[in-house]
Design an enzyme around this catalytic site. Structure first.
Site, PDB file in Angstrom:
ATOM      1  CG  ASP A 159      43.830  54.840  45.912  1.00  0.00           C
ATOM      2  OD1 ASP A 159      45.062  54.778  46.059  1.00  0.00           O
ATOM      3  OD2 ASP A 159      43.263  55.694  45.206  1.00  0.00           O
ATOM      4  N   GLY A 208      42.105  48.618  38.278  1.00  0.00           N
ATOM      5  CA  GLY A 208      42.882  49.857  38.403  1.00  0.00           C
ATOM      6  C   GLY A 208      44.362  49.489  38.450  1.00  0.00           C
ATOM      7  CG  PHE A 209      47.502  52.460  38.747  1.00  0.00           C
ATOM      8  CD1 PHE A 209      48.397  52.427  37.701  1.00  0.00           C
ATOM      9  CD2 PHE A 209      46.739  53.595  38.913  1.00  0.00           C
ATOM     10  CE1 PHE A 209      48.534  53.493  36.835  1.00  0.00           C
ATOM     11  CE2 PHE A 209      46.862  54.681  38.060  1.00  0.00           C
ATOM     12  CZ  PHE A 209      47.760  54.632  37.013  1.00  0.00           C
ATOM     13  N   GLY A 268      38.624  44.683  40.530  1.00  0.00           N
ATOM     14  CA  GLY A 268      39.160  45.998  40.191  1.00  0.00           C
ATOM     15  C   GLY A 268      40.301  45.906  39.195  1.00  0.00           C
ATOM     16  CB  VAL A 326      32.401  43.151  43.419  1.00  0.00           C
ATOM     17  CG1 VAL A 326      32.522  42.455  44.762  1.00  0.00           C
ATOM     18  CG2 VAL A 326      33.101  42.347  42.332  1.00  0.00           C
ATOM     19  CD  GLU A 329      48.035  66.899  38.460  1.00  0.00           C
ATOM     20  OE1 GLU A 329      49.078  66.258  38.605  1.00  0.00           O
ATOM     21  OE2 GLU A 329      46.922  66.361  38.477  1.00  0.00           O
ATOM     22  CB  ALA A 337      49.772  55.477  40.629  1.00  0.00           C
TER      23      ALA A 337
HETATM   24  C1  LIG Z   1      42.557  62.940  39.473  1.00  0.00           C
HETATM   25  C2  LIG Z   1      43.583  62.044  40.099  1.00  0.00           C
HETATM   26  C3  LIG Z   1      44.927  62.317  39.910  1.00  0.00           C
HETATM   27  C4  LIG Z   1      45.876  61.482  40.470  1.00  0.00           C
HETATM   28  N1  LIG Z   1      47.194  61.771  40.269  1.00  0.00           N
HETATM   29  C5  LIG Z   1      48.134  60.948  40.746  1.00  0.00           C
HETATM   30  C6  LIG Z   1      49.500  61.171  40.486  1.00  0.00           C
HETATM   31  O1  LIG Z   1      49.871  62.144  39.808  1.00  0.00           O
HETATM   32  N2  LIG Z   1      50.423  60.304  40.985  1.00  0.00           N
HETATM   33  C7  LIG Z   1      50.034  59.211  41.722  1.00  0.00           C
HETATM   34  O2  LIG Z   1      50.874  58.422  42.132  1.00  0.00           O
HETATM   35  N3  LIG Z   1      48.743  58.972  42.008  1.00  0.00           N
HETATM   36  C8  LIG Z   1      47.784  59.799  41.538  1.00  0.00           C
HETATM   37  N4  LIG Z   1      46.471  59.563  41.799  1.00  0.00           N
HETATM   38  C9  LIG Z   1      46.122  58.424  42.659  1.00  0.00           C
HETATM   39  C10 LIG Z   1      46.139  57.117  41.883  1.00  0.00           C
HETATM   40  O3  LIG Z   1      45.469  57.266  40.663  1.00  0.00           O
HETATM   41  C11 LIG Z   1      45.486  56.044  42.749  1.00  0.00           C
HETATM   42  O4  LIG Z   1      46.270  55.912  43.896  1.00  0.00           O
HETATM   43  C12 LIG Z   1      45.398  54.720  42.018  1.00  0.00           C
HETATM   44  O5  LIG Z   1      44.578  54.834  40.892  1.00  0.00           O
HETATM   45  C13 LIG Z   1      44.837  53.647  42.958  1.00  0.00           C
HETATM   46  O6  LIG Z   1      44.760  52.450  42.269  1.00  0.00           O
HETATM   47  P1  LIG Z   1      43.717  51.328  42.719  1.00  0.00           P
HETATM   48  O7  LIG Z   1      43.934  50.185  41.787  1.00  0.00           O
HETATM   49  O8  LIG Z   1      43.809  51.117  44.159  1.00  0.00           O
HETATM   50  O9  LIG Z   1      42.301  51.979  42.464  1.00  0.00           O
HETATM   51  P2  LIG Z   1      41.633  52.525  41.085  1.00  0.00           P
HETATM   52  O10 LIG Z   1      42.691  52.921  40.102  1.00  0.00           O
HETATM   53  O11 LIG Z   1      40.675  53.527  41.541  1.00  0.00           O
HETATM   54  O12 LIG Z   1      40.894  51.249  40.522  1.00  0.00           O
HETATM   55  C14 LIG Z   1      39.797  50.672  41.167  1.00  0.00           C
HETATM   56  C15 LIG Z   1      39.043  49.824  40.181  1.00  0.00           C
HETATM   57  O13 LIG Z   1      38.041  49.088  40.872  1.00  0.00           O
HETATM   58  C16 LIG Z   1      36.836  49.132  40.149  1.00  0.00           C
HETATM   59  N5  LIG Z   1      35.736  48.973  41.088  1.00  0.00           N
HETATM   60  C17 LIG Z   1      35.409  49.769  42.132  1.00  0.00           C
HETATM   61  N6  LIG Z   1      34.346  49.294  42.783  1.00  0.00           N
HETATM   62  C18 LIG Z   1      33.986  48.159  42.144  1.00  0.00           C
HETATM   63  C19 LIG Z   1      32.943  47.213  42.339  1.00  0.00           C
HETATM   64  N7  LIG Z   1      32.066  47.337  43.347  1.00  0.00           N
HETATM   65  N8  LIG Z   1      32.850  46.178  41.489  1.00  0.00           N
HETATM   66  C20 LIG Z   1      33.727  46.033  40.474  1.00  0.00           C
HETATM   67  N9  LIG Z   1      34.726  46.907  40.244  1.00  0.00           N
HETATM   68  C21 LIG Z   1      34.859  47.951  41.080  1.00  0.00           C
HETATM   69  C22 LIG Z   1      36.862  50.503  39.475  1.00  0.00           C
HETATM   70  O14 LIG Z   1      36.002  50.524  38.342  1.00  0.00           O
HETATM   71  C23 LIG Z   1      38.325  50.638  39.120  1.00  0.00           C
HETATM   72  O15 LIG Z   1      38.620  50.143  37.838  1.00  0.00           O
HETATM   73  C24 LIG Z   1      45.486  60.367  41.244  1.00  0.00           C
HETATM   74  C25 LIG Z   1      44.126  60.094  41.441  1.00  0.00           C
HETATM   75  C26 LIG Z   1      43.184  60.915  40.868  1.00  0.00           C
HETATM   76  C27 LIG Z   1      41.714  60.619  41.061  1.00  0.00           C
END
Ligand SMILES: Cc1cc2nc3c(=O)[nH]c(=O)nc-3n(C[C@H](O)[C@H](O)[C@H](O)COP(=O)(O)OP(=O)(O)OC[C@H]3O[C@@H](n4cnc5c(N)ncnc54)[C@H](O)[C@@H]3O)c2cc1C
Length: 445
Positions: A306, A6-7, A4, A72, A168, A317
């Site tokens: 998350d 993401g953040f 992943g 994955v 929003e 985030a």
């Molecule tokens: C519309 C929206 C608005 C938001 N606004 C806010 C805000 O204003 N403030 C705030 O703090 N938070 C906000 N959030 C929440 C915040 O974005 C999340 O908490 C944060 O992105 C979580 O990060 P993460 O790395 O856990 O997951 P993610 O950012 O979701 O990253 C997960 C990554 O894993 C990858 N992945 C998933 N499954 C697989 C797999 N099987 N194989 C390979 N790769 C995979 C995905 O492609 C992705 O790149 C918002 C969320 C959304 C959806």
């Protein structure tokens, strides 16, 4: 191996930049998506490239990190292997010494997935693009509508879930109508569009506490958003939705555009890890981790962001970034034979953007609303933005969008426009309505 980008995963990878390790970051998407700004993509302010930069580009200068575009599918924790699907189909094994899994969360329709085609969510770039097509397409369809009733249904938008994302989006649709689209149509007056915001609770942004949530409700009212508290959405179809009120009465609301911002479900990889390690899952499918974010019995495996459950931390985030950093730091400390620590969250508060010049912020007990809150929102987003070629570029773009009225990122063609018979269907096709299984909107983010 980091799963992943993401953040959580990206912050972990970057923290290992100077460590004597080889990092493999696997993601099924080639881009890092800045989810908090997806609503700006969905409503035409920013482009895809600006909020979803290529992971390769972000990590280009990090020589100890390679990026693999693979999905994955599972884990063999005993053999320390990640199972990942090559885009051609075969499953490949990626061996690791330490594993960080940050696969995020997806949309939840509370078990009623039949709603999904009629009410897209905004968890991914694709989801946000679909919403953009439907929102701008609805105004186009209203312009073409022959009768008053049809026009009014196209000009009615329902947003389910009054958490930050729902608020929003609702605010943005009203702003679009009142500013950007105001003078662009001839048969309709976009300002007459109705935005319904539905939630199971009493107030929008309930998690922000009474004061901020009350202010948010006032701002939404000023904008013309019609907030419907205490309602459960029982079904959605191409022409509208049915909602059950507090007193049990079911009401039909005609609305051609329904957006789902109500529920969150952890990545299925949380279950895969739980099955492999014996860890428990919570109600949102998040994996319960040890206080240091590792899996029980597997100190070499971290679940972050998350998809993990620890001390009821919210899916935001900041938690993702901090848990990603924590996992990377623990790996570094182990290599230096230094003692490791449990994860401690530094709560920097929460904020929600409601409209131009108006936001709510809860910063470590300091509660701000209106313009000061909006300035703070701007500052924080500029600070954390990954993707814009420069922060100045982002500021200029926002200045253009907020001070001016125009939004340039809204290309659609005939095929994108939602049809009368249902989203994505040929104009004369019938769409079956989903079964009326109750769905409970909450204040999801
Ligand atoms: C519309 C929206 C608005 C938001 N606004 C806010 C805000 O204003 N403030 C705030 O703090 N938070 C906000 N959030 C929440 C915040 O974005 C999340 O908490 C944060 O992105 C979580 O990060 P993460 O790395 O856990 O997951 P993610 O950012 O979701 O990253 C997960 C990554 O894993 C990858 N992945 C998933 N499954 C697989 C797999 N099987 N194989 C390979 N790769 C995979 C995905 O492609 C992705 O790149 C918002 C969320 C959304 C959806």
């Amino acid at each position: 191996v980091i799963v992943g980008g993401g953040f959580a995963g990206l912050f972990a990878a970057r923290w290992l930049k100077r460590a004597p390790v080889e990092v493999t970051l696997v993601d099924r998407s080639a881009n890092h998506v800045f989810q908090p700004l997806l609503y700006q993509y969905a409503t035409g302010i920013v482009s895809e490239g600006q909020i979803a930069p290529p992971l390769r580009q972000v990590l280009a200068s990090q020589e100890n990190c390679r990026v693999l575009l693979m999905e994955v599918t599972g884990f063999d924790l005993e053999r320390r292997a990640v199972l990942a699907r090559h885009p051609d189909g075969p499953i490949t094994e990626l061996r690791y010494d330490s594993l960080i899994v940050g696969a995020g969360a997806g949309q939840s329709y509370f078990g009623n997935d039949a709603i999904a085609p009629f009410a897209p969510g905004m968890k991914t770039i694709d989801g946000a693009l679909e919403i953009r097509r439907r929102v701008f397409g609805a105004f186009e369809m209203a312009e073409l509508a022959s009768g008053r009733e049809e026009r009014s249904a196209w000009l009615t938008f329902a947003v389910v879930g009054a958490g930050p994302t729902g608020v929003e989006l609702a605010g943005q649709i009203r702003e679009l109508a009142m500013r950007t689209l105001r003078d662009e149509f001839r048969a309709i007056d976009p300002e007459l569009c109705q935005v319904l915001l539905l939630d199971g609770g009493a107030e929008p942004l309930a998690t922000f506490g009474d004061k901020l949530s009350g202010r948010a409700a006032g701002t939404l009212r000023d904008l013309g958003v019609d907030f419907h508290p205490h309602c459960m959405v029982t079904s959605v179809d191409a022409a509208g939705l049915e909602v059950k009120g507090k007193d049990g009465t079911v009401q039909r609301l005609p609305a051609r555009t329904v957006i789902w911002a109500a529920g969150v479900q952890a990545s299925p990889l949380a279950r895969a890890l739980a099955d492999a390690s014996g860890a428990e899952l919570d109600r949102q499918g998040r994996i319960k981790v040890e206080p240091d974010c590792t899996l029980p019995g597997h100190p070499e495996v971290f679940a972050v962001g998350d998809m993990m459950h620890l001390n009821d931390l919210p899916g935001v985030a900041e938690v993702a970034m901090q848990t990603g950093l924590h996992a990377a730091n623990t790996i570094k400390r182990r290599m230096l034979a230094q003692p490791t620590r449990n994860f401690r969250y530094l709560d920097l508060g929460s904020m929600a953007y409601i409209a131009r010049g108006r936001a709510v912020v809860d910063f470590r007990g300091i509660k701000l609303t209106g313009f000061p809150a909006w300035l703070m929102w701007l500052f924080i987003h500029i600070t954390f933005l990954t993707g814009f070629t420069s922060r100045l570029g982002a500021l200029l773009l926002w200045f253009g969008a907020f001070a001016g009225r125009r939004r340039g990122q809204r290309a659609i063609v005939v095929e994108d426009v939602p049809r009368t018979a249902g989203p994505g269907a040929p104009a004369d096709a019938e769409q079956p309505a989903p079964p009326p299984t109750p769905a409970t909107p909450g204040s999801g983010s």
